[in-house]
Write a protein that holds these residues in place. Sequence first.
Motif, PDB file in Angstrom:
ATOM      1  N   PHE A   1      10.945   3.503   5.671  1.00 26.54           N
ATOM      2  CA  PHE A   1      10.931   4.837   5.076  1.00 26.54           C
ATOM      3  C   PHE A   1       9.983   4.913   3.874  1.00 26.54           C
ATOM      4  CE2 PHE A   1      14.195   5.389   8.070  1.00 26.54           C
ATOM      5  CZ  PHE A   1      14.290   6.753   8.308  1.00 26.54           C
ATOM      6  N   ALA A   2       9.722   3.793   3.223  1.00 19.72           N
ATOM      7  CA  ALA A   2       8.684   3.772   2.181  1.00 19.72           C
ATOM      8  C   ALA A   2       7.315   3.999   2.825  1.00 19.72           C
ATOM      9  CB  ALA A   2       8.705   2.444   1.431  1.00 19.72           C
ATOM     10  N   LEU A   3       7.102   3.433   4.008  1.00 25.75           N
ATOM     11  CA  LEU A   3       5.858   3.680   4.732  1.00 25.75           C
ATOM     12  C   LEU A   3       5.716   5.164   5.064  1.00 25.75           C
ATOM     13  CD1 LEU A   3       5.858   0.628   7.169  1.00 25.75           C
ATOM     14  CD2 LEU A   3       4.150   1.098   5.416  1.00 25.75           C
TER      15      LEU A   3
ATOM     16  N   ILE B   1       0.833  -1.205   0.000  1.00 28.17           N
ATOM     17  CA  ILE B   1       0.000   0.000   0.000  1.00 28.17           C
ATOM     18  C   ILE B   1       0.868   1.256   0.000  1.00 28.17           C
ATOM     19  CG2 ILE B   1      -1.702   1.324   1.328  1.00 28.17           C
ATOM     20  CD1 ILE B   1      -2.821  -1.428   2.281  1.00 28.17           C
ATOM     21  N   ALA B   2       1.958   1.245   0.768  1.00 28.06           N
ATOM     22  CA  ALA B   2       2.852   2.411   0.829  1.00 28.06           C
ATOM     23  C   ALA B   2       3.465   2.705  -0.534  1.00 28.06           C
ATOM     24  CB  ALA B   2       3.949   2.179   1.863  1.00 28.06           C
ATOM     25  N   HIS B   3       3.937   1.669  -1.216  1.00 31.39           N
ATOM     26  CA  HIS B   3       4.499   1.882  -2.552  1.00 31.39           C
ATOM     27  C   HIS B   3       3.419   2.359  -3.524  1.00 31.39           C
ATOM     28  CE1 HIS B   3       8.010  -0.466  -1.085  1.00 31.39           C
ATOM     29  NE2 HIS B   3       8.626   0.412  -1.847  1.00 31.39           N
TER      30      HIS B   3
ATOM     31  N   TYR C   1       9.208  -3.862 -13.493  1.00 29.50           N
ATOM     32  CA  TYR C   1       8.528  -2.708 -14.081  1.00 29.50           C
ATOM     33  C   TYR C   1       8.399  -1.579 -13.062  1.00 29.50           C
ATOM     34  CZ  TYR C   1       5.072   0.132 -16.511  1.00 29.50           C
ATOM     35  OH  TYR C   1       4.414   1.178 -17.110  1.00 29.50           O
ATOM     36  N   SER C   2       8.131  -1.930 -11.810  1.00 28.21           N
ATOM     37  CA  SER C   2       8.017  -0.896 -10.773  1.00 28.21           C
ATOM     38  C   SER C   2       9.344  -0.163 -10.601  1.00 28.21           C
ATOM     39  CB  SER C   2       7.557  -1.503  -9.448  1.00 28.21           C
ATOM     40  OG  SER C   2       8.508  -2.417  -8.956  1.00 28.21           O
TER      41      SER C   2
ATOM     42  N   GLY D   1      -1.158   3.367  -9.356  1.00 29.57           N
ATOM     43  CA  GLY D   1      -0.644   2.594  -8.223  1.00 29.57           C
ATOM     44  C   GLY D   1      -0.303   1.159  -8.557  1.00 29.57           C
ATOM     45  N   TRP D   2      -1.051   0.555  -9.486  1.00 33.46           N
ATOM     46  CA  TRP D   2      -0.807  -0.848  -9.830  1.00 33.46           C
ATOM     47  C   TRP D   2       0.603  -1.067 -10.376  1.00 33.46           C
ATOM     48  CZ3 TRP D   2       0.612  -1.917 -14.747  1.00 33.46           C
ATOM     49  CH2 TRP D   2       0.259  -0.998 -15.735  1.00 33.46           C
ATOM     50  N   LYS D   3       1.206  -0.011 -10.915  1.00 33.70           N
ATOM     51  CA  LYS D   3       2.557  -0.149 -11.467  1.00 33.70           C
ATOM     52  C   LYS D   3       3.581  -0.465 -10.386  1.00 33.70           C
ATOM     53  CE  LYS D   3       1.810   2.921 -15.403  1.00 33.70           C
ATOM     54  NZ  LYS D   3       2.236   4.165 -16.069  1.00 33.70           N
TER      55      LYS D   3
END
Length: 159
Positions: free
Chosen positions: A143-145, A35-37, A56-57, A48-50
Amino acid sequence: MTEQTTGMATAAGVIGGMLATMAIFWLVFVVLIIIAHWKMFTKAGEAGWKSIIPIYSDFVLFDLVWDVKNFGIYIALVIATSLFSTLSVNQQTGETNVFMSILCLVAAVACLVWYVRLQLKTAAAFGKGTGFAVGLILLPNIFALILGFGSAQYIGKQE
C-alpha cells in the motif's frame, strides 16, 4: 566424478541459483519500497531523503499526518515494550516475572493501537478511507507502493 558428487553439485547449483534469484527480487522490492516512501514524502512537501533515515522518517510521518507528541508517545511505548520484555525473564534463573510479562503485553497492545491509528491518519492525509488504512496495516509495503506511485495526493492532516 561419481554420479553422487555430480548430483550434489547440480543440486548445489540449483539452490544457489534460486537463492541468487530470490536475493535479486528482494533487492528490487526494497529499492521500490524506498522509492515509494520517497515519493510519499515529496507528495507531502517534504524532502524525499527524510524517508530513508530510520526513526527520523517516522518522526516526519507523524508530523505530516498526525502530531509530533504522538510520535513521542509511540517511541515511549516501543521502549517500554522492549524494557518490560527484557525484565520479564530473570537472566540468571530463567524464571518468568508474570507482572513484567503483563506490562510487556499491555505496552505491546498500546503500541499496536498507536500503529493502527497512525495508518488511519496516513490514509486520511492522502485522501483514502478506512479500507485503504486496513491495507496499510496488513500489507504496508504494497500500500506504500500504491500511495507513492499512484494518483493519491497529500491533502494534509485530517482530524
